[in-house]
Design a protein around this motif. Structure first.
Motif, PDB file in Angstrom:
ATOM      1  N   LYS A 110      10.207   1.548   8.833  1.00  0.00           N
ATOM      2  CA  LYS A 110      10.952   1.361   7.591  1.00  0.00           C
ATOM      3  C   LYS A 110      11.877   2.551   7.408  1.00  0.00           C
ATOM      4  O   LYS A 110      13.014   2.524   7.825  1.00  0.00           O
ATOM      5  N   GLU A 111      11.366   3.615   6.772  1.00  0.00           N
ATOM      6  CA  GLU A 111      12.152   4.852   6.757  1.00  0.00           C
ATOM      7  C   GLU A 111      12.369   5.291   8.195  1.00  0.00           C
ATOM      8  O   GLU A 111      11.602   4.934   9.075  1.00  0.00           O
ATOM      9  N   ARG A 124       9.416   9.849   7.763  1.00  0.00           N
ATOM     10  CA  ARG A 124       8.311   9.320   6.974  1.00  0.00           C
ATOM     11  C   ARG A 124       7.161  10.338   6.922  1.00  0.00           C
ATOM     12  O   ARG A 124       7.126  11.298   7.672  1.00  0.00           O
ATOM     13  N   ASP A 125       6.213  10.065   6.017  1.00  0.00           N
ATOM     14  CA  ASP A 125       5.053  10.952   5.915  1.00  0.00           C
ATOM     15  C   ASP A 125       4.113  10.746   7.090  1.00  0.00           C
ATOM     16  O   ASP A 125       4.111   9.696   7.723  1.00  0.00           O
TER      17      ASP A 125
END
Ligand SMILES: Cc1ncc(C[n+]2csc(CCOP(=O)(O)OP(=O)(O)O)c2C)c(N)n1
Ligand SMILES: Cc1ncc(C[n+]2csc(CCOP(=O)(O)OP(=O)(O)O)c2C)c(N)n1
Ligand code: SF4
Ligand code: SF4
Ligand SMILES: [Mg+2]
Ligand SMILES: [Mg+2]
Lengths: 578, 281, 578, 281
Positions: free
Chosen positions: D261-262, D267-268
């Protein structure tokens, strides 16, 4: 007599050709030369410098001091003036730059000539070269002869125009008032010599060696072999191919080798890296292959047009799994000829990969060879194919038959009534795939045995040069030979220091006992390892295989060869330290 | 007739695997051409398909995964008097070795390339091959492969091959026929064989092909490039033409190596070095 | 207590699954296991053998002696009967073969059951397994629970049918009259354990290690990592790719690493060979990359499903040119977890390739781990990215800035107002290409410096096991650990011989002084190098880097792991010789 | 506007080399798209073309000969929020790296591949490239190359690319236009640029192309596959269509990675290991 000539100018304007012509003039006049060129990894732009060491005795090293510097631009002067001294001569164009050091000047107004004669930049080389040769006392007939050879195919007009340019150059020398030297004075009945780079010698030797398939993907500094062999193929019948990548190069060469012809490939480190899987295949399937590996500074793309001995340990350990390979590293042009012939024999005898290690220094520098010596070497050579046969000597034929020397008979494909596989899986003696523990063990031991047989039969111990009583012992390998010989001679002549060199050409495998005994004789002396890399790779290899270890190492890894004066200075500094 | 036979060890393929039929097809074709194991050079790739090395005799290389075409080219260079056959999988020949495939097409090398097109990596237990249909689920692509399948047929047709054909492991007679034509053909010949992998490919089964593959009929003109391209693109609609899709007459590579007359491995050693040496005076 | 269970049958019929179920029953009952499977490089046909060593103390080795042999076909008996003794138990079908040795027999008419129940061959495994577990005193609830987990997704019918088959098996045990053992008796409150192969541990550890891109081309014995990570990716967000070849694998992983994410690749020797050019690129461009290299016997295709430690020296010297790389080799599953986390840190800290060396033995055997220990390890772990930054700490930013520790700040791409190249050519500090001698020298020294920094900061010396006063010292590395621990314990218990082990996990580079001091303490003892290869590669590496040399070597290279009894016998034979 | 500019060192290409124009084209296109060197990822191959690494700024890899596409794919995986551009030669991208080209097409990776098609290996001083016309004489092929030229355009069209175009180094405006379209296009975009190598290629000169290249006009429909294939085969008659030859709308690779997605690099960190660990109890 040692005389050092350097001509420099902008890249892409024929400096390299002029340098070679100078080298040939010197050898045809009865001298020995060694030349070395620096050029960037660019087609145009940047700086080219071509230096030729001329001597009346054999020489294979560059000389720090420049005796005659020919500047076709200012950059040449800036880059090299630190190598001039007050006795050096300088040919230059006073319109291009000011000379701010003490040196003997010969002025030639290149820019002015170019405009007057309406010529292209590269034609000025003819002016500069003729001037140089004339100033050094060279025979103008030899010069003119080379001009004729060089431009013959361009027509008589071009030849005579270049001869006219030569005259212009000579006139400026006369005008300069500097008295001529006798460096290139024609000797009487000079013996015929060849001026050849390491790559050219390798290429040439593949012909008597009966190599019939050469495959290669261009990569500096190995590329010129491809060009040379490609141009000869129509004459000597070799098949010379340039496949899509290095993986195809070696796998196709293994295909032809399997099918019966001596085959070789050539590359530099990056291309070699792509070949190591296939080396491993050659190892287990026992297919002869000669790999010409010309090193340049890495890692990766590195410095494509410069020099280093940085791929030794990679070559030694290349390919996954355990299999015998043999590595040879010629020290100069003559050894390149000898070891190339030997490599093809050894590959066939041991049915395994043989790597010839060269580097930019050896691959692209011109050496002097006696023509007769090369002719004799080639004529006397008869290919030894070991146990490669047209007809099997026993039945049923077993491709991987266990033999005491580790070498099985290799039947050439096509023989009626037989068949077998060159199997990349572990296999039975009859070449079928196996996973059996005992069969595996036997085949591993058989392959390992080849190294032992080689050590007994074909390994050559390091060559010894110099005075055995000396306190100073250099240990080195490959292309460092010439530089070291020059350093030894300089130490002896200029500094009254005797020295000794142990020079390796047969790098891997090594005979542990033999090497240990050589080095135990040298105990207590000042041993210096000399290598053109930063890891002291050969030192590491020696330690690994024989336990011999070095305290002193002179390593250079800036892309340049080691110059002999650096060795001399190193020795002197160390001696002082003591 | 020779005393050596093509039959080697009994195959270890899974029962029902398409490779069984392909092996019989190859053997029959070679026998019918009057060949025996001493008269062919074979280059086996690594895979279930390549495992035929032990089941089909010949002077063979069983080399590296993906490199069988490269080795075959070298074999042909040395012995252009012998037929050279490549046997391998779609993973090895179109995936790992895709570059050799592409450039061998350009060369029109006189070799026959038989590809076991099973859309998976059989031997490494079922990951996708580059021929797998988009969305095909496998160990390495649990939610389906993102890439479109490679189209080796159109690639062969447009990049220089001179004999391009497609067989089906379920059709033995066709396989024999195609291989005979391919081996006889002068130049690069491709025989892409649709091969059900009964163990790992539960989609592209015999049934699947029986429904979707069809034979090119007599009226089809394999010399027509445009038509051939059209046929080769039908795979996008899951239609599989079987037979010779494209053909062209053209000198093979080795006939264009001007210095090559007798087979390279058989000619005399060249000994006139003198003229070469003199270049360096 | 040590008990050795082996189940064997034709390949392709679920032996592997049954073996694993047995291992899990043992661990869930409170025991430790180590298992090892032999299977050919074929999808069907050939023989599968799965053995599980069960113990009430930790174990990571196979046992020569078989206590319970379960034969699903005759071949199993033929291949393994030499490992039985008169106290061994045998589960077999008397219709399939005659038992010609003394052994305690439990007859189960598999063929008859198959026909009666109209079941497929693989379902007989349920019969055999349930019989075995029941005979060994295992808890039927644990067995039934595992059946339920295994077949749950196939529906309740399948579950109950398999439970029925289990009952059939158990009945035959009762019928045999052989009294049951207590080997698998359920312990009270057994601590939660994990049953994992080396590959599974590696896969699992890449998740806390924050590896975000794993690329791999299938190759035994590394392939299962690809499958495992692919199946997890939708859950943990990793991108798991299977590109067209190994060259694409590593170059795409370098692309993602350059662009900011921790990246890893996995392969075996042949695939690794195709990656070494790119390793060299990672070396000069200073791009972190973790390479999981699981070895199998070479050369070339070799023996794909068997084991060997044959690629060590290739890995150490892989890639052309000189650049720092770091090699770690876990000794067992726990070390695999620890070193995988460490590898990703070290790759980032030193911005260079890190290779994790495994082999089929470690990659595919199941080990027992305490669940808590793994949880704690992962929870406590925080990725250390060294000098990798989102914002440069100085300006103008210099990607290859010369620093005393050899490590420059690595700015992640995308930062506003900056740009740089990951350059495969030699470069200036600012990353532009250079051919300058001084700049070259500085960058070579900078890269070499990383090894020194690593030796000071992250190198771990070999671990020591056993009694320091012993006369016998084993030296080994990687997957040999478990076997050696078992051999040491056997020497001690059965033969009253103390021994000592120096086991290396941090293989390259090595701290010369430290290693020398360890070995100088061991002078005069009986040092034995133990390796699963024929060249004694780690011995060679030790000699190369530290001068330590071995007279005694126990090497095995038939595709099988070294079994601990072989070590014991070797030691005893040698002691006698003295 | 950012304070960093695309202009790097002054190029060292031979005077008159087509690479000069291509560089200006790339720079202009990127500027017109509002990009700056901090906002693009570039993967340079090794060759004269790849030497642009020092002349065009960006966050760049200057990697291995033939491997620029593979690296670019990795870059995009990590940072799909940034445009990724490959710059290299026909030797590197179609020869050494032909396999990556083929399989990247299949993936429809959202990268722009700009190929300097000069039919030679410039940097290694003039051997044939795989694009060279049959019979082309070079250092490595003194009597002319035996292989047919590779046809990258038809390959791109039929193996999965969704934007296939051809430019000419002598037509700056076209180059700018094509690169802008290509970078903006979602999916694999090929810009094959006919590039005279003035030093080593004395056949395929500016003059040669001025006579034989022509622009596709308004009426040409790049969405028509059959037409596109036809156009791409014109090279056999030494005709070179310029412009966008083929186009197709299709989700790029990264949009089909469902878990992405990101941007991956942003992303984390995932921390819920527990469920994975439990699988092994
Ligand atoms: C360099 C290399 N990478 C990977 C492998 C492992 N490997 C062996 S066979 C195979 C794939 C086989 O698939 P395919 O070529 O389609 O043949 P099939 O088994 O389907 O007939 C792979 C990846 C290998 N042997 N060498
Ligand atoms: C593995 C490898 N093989 C060979 C080389 C040598 N090499 C550098 S550039 C080049 C060819 C360049 O040709 P091309 O890709 O067409 O680019 P151009 O110079 O024509 O722009 C080669 C063969 C290399 N760097 N790496
Ligand atoms: S795995 Fe598939 S391809 Fe391999 S033998 Fe079995 S059915 Fe055939
Ligand atoms: S050699 Fe050719 S491609 Fe290279 S810079 Fe010169 S003209 Fe351009
Ligand atoms: Mg397949
Ligand atoms: Mg080019």
């Amino acid at each position: 007599m040692r005389f050092n000539f350097l001509i420099g100018g902008e890249a892409g304007f024929g400096i390299m050709t002029s340098g070679l012509v100078f080298s040939k003039i010197a050898t045809r006049s009865g001298y020995f030369i060694f030349d070395y060129a620096e050029y960037p990894s660019l087609i145009r732009g940047g700086h080219n410098a071509y230096e030729v060491a001329v001597s009346d005795t054999p020489i294979s090293a560059t000389i720090q001091n420049i005796d005659l510097l020919v500047c076709l631009n200012k950059e040449t002067f800036d880059k090299h003036k630190h190598r001039l001294n007050k006795n050096s001569f300088l040919i230059y164009d006073p319109d291009q730059f000011q000379v701010d050091i003490e040196v003997i000047k010969i002025e030639i107004p290149f820019t002015q000539i170019k405009n007057q004669e309406k010529i292209q930049q590269q034609m000025l080389n003819s002016v500069a070269l003729a001037a140089s040769v004339s100033f050094l006392g060279g025979d103008s007939k030899i010069y003119d002869g080379l001009v004729r050879e060089q431009f013959n195919n361009k027509g008589e007009d071009v030849v005579s125009f270049n001869l006219k340019l030569a005259d212009i150059g000579r006139e400026y020398v006369e005008k300069s008032g500097v008295s001529k030297l006798s460096v290139l004075n024609l000797k009487e009945n000079p013996e015929k010599k060849l001026v050849m780079t390491g790559n050219e010698v390798f290429s040439l030797a593949t012909v008597p060696a009966d190599c019939r398939h050469y495959a290669s993907y261009p990569m500096t500094p190995a590329s010129s072999v491809l060009g040379t062999l490609a141009s000869w193929q129509y004459q000597n019948g070799m098949v010379v191919r340039h496949p899509e990548d290095e993986i195809s190069v070696i796998n196709s060469a293994l295909g032809s080798s399997f099918a019966g012809v001596r085959s070789a490939v050539g590359t530099s480190g990056g291309g070699f890296a792509l070949m190591v899987e296939a080396l491993s295949y050659a190892g287990i399937a026992e297919i002869p292959i000669v790999v010409f590996l010309s090193m340049r500074p890495g890692p990766a793309t590195g410095m494509p047009t410069w020099t280093e001995q940085g791929d030794l340990l990679f070559a030694v350990n290349s390919g996954h799994g355990e299999f015998p390979k043999i590595i040879l590293a010629p020290g100069d042009a003559l050894e390149m000829a000898q070891l190339t012939l030997e490599a093809f024999d050894i590959a066939d005898i041991y049915q395994t990969p043989v790597i010839i290690l060269s580097d930019k220094l050896l691959s692209e520098s011109h050496y002097t060879l006696f023509k007769k010596e090369i002719e004799r070497l080639f004529e006397e050579y008869k290919p030894k194919r070991g146990k490669i046969v047209q007809n099997p000597s026993f039945s049923p034929y077993l491709r991987y038959k266990i033999e005491p020397d580790g070498i099985s008979e290799m039947l050439l494909p096509g023989h009626e009534g037989e068949y077998y596989q060159a199997n990349s899986y572990e296999h039975l003696e009859d070449s079928h795939t196996t996973e059996d523990d005992q069969e595996r063990k036997k085949q591993v031991e058989k392959r390992n045995k080849k190294h032992l047989t080689y050590l007994e039969s074909n390994f050559k111990k390091p060559k010894i040069y110099g005075d055995h009583n000396s306190e100073i012992v250099f240990v080195s390998w490959g292309s460092m030979k010439g530089t070291l010989l020059e350093a030894m001679s300089c130490l002896n002549t200029d500094h009254q220091i005797d020295s000794y060199m142990v020079h390796f050409t047969h790098l891997y495998p090594l005979d542990e006992d033999l090497i240990q005994s050589i080095f135990s004789d040298l105990k207590g002396k000042r041993l210096i390892l000399i290598e053109n890399n930063s890891h002291g790779q050969f030192g590491q290899l020696l330690r690994q295989l024989t336990g011999v270890d070095f305290k002193e190492k002179l390593l250079k890894y800036d892309g340049r060869p080691i110059f002999y004066h650096e060795i001399v200075e190193y020795v002197l500094a160390g001696n002082k330290g003591k | 007739m020779s005393n050596v036979q093509f039959d080697g060890y009994t195959p270890t393929w899974c029962p029902g695997c398409g490779d069984w039929g392909i092996r019989v097809g190859i053997k029959t074709a070679l026998n019918q051409l009057g060949l025996d194991p001493s008269k062919v050079l074979i280059s086996f790739d690594i895979g279930c398909s390549g495992n035929m090395n032990d089941f089909l005799n010949g002077y063979a290389m069983h080399g590296l995964h993906g490199r069988a075409i490269a080795s075959a080219i070298g074999m042909k260079v040395a012995r252009h008097d012998l037929p050279v056959i490549v046997i391998g999988g779609d993973g090895g020949l179109y995936g790992e070795g895709g570059n050799h495939f592409l450039h061998a097409l350009r060369g029109n090398h006189d070799i026959t390339v038989i590809v076991h097109d099973n859309m998976v990596y059989g031997l490494t237990t079922g990951q996708v091959a580059p021929t797998a249909s988009k969305g095909y689920k496998s160990k390495s692509t649990p939610k389906g492969i993102i890439e479109e399948p490679v189209n080796p047929i159109v690639m062969a047709i447009t990049q220089g091959a001179t004999f391009v054909s497609q067989g089906f492991a379920g059709d033995a007679r066709l396989t024999v026929d195609l291989i005979k034509q391919a081996v006889t053909h002068k130049g690069f010949s491709l025989v892409n064989i649709l091969q059900p992998c009964v163990t790992f490919n539960k989609i592209n089964t015999y049934q699947y092909y029986l429904q979707r593959a069809y034979k090119l009929d007599e009226s089809y003109d394999p010399y027509n490039l445009t038509l051939a391209v059209e046929k080769s693109l039908e795979v996008q609609d899951e239609k599989f033409p079987l037979g010779v899709i494209y053909k062209k007459e053209k000198n093979p590579y080795h006939e264009q190596i001007v210095q090559l007359k007798e087979p390279l491995a058989k000619r005399d050693r060249f000994t006139k070095f003198e003229s070469l040496i003199s270049e360096f005076e």
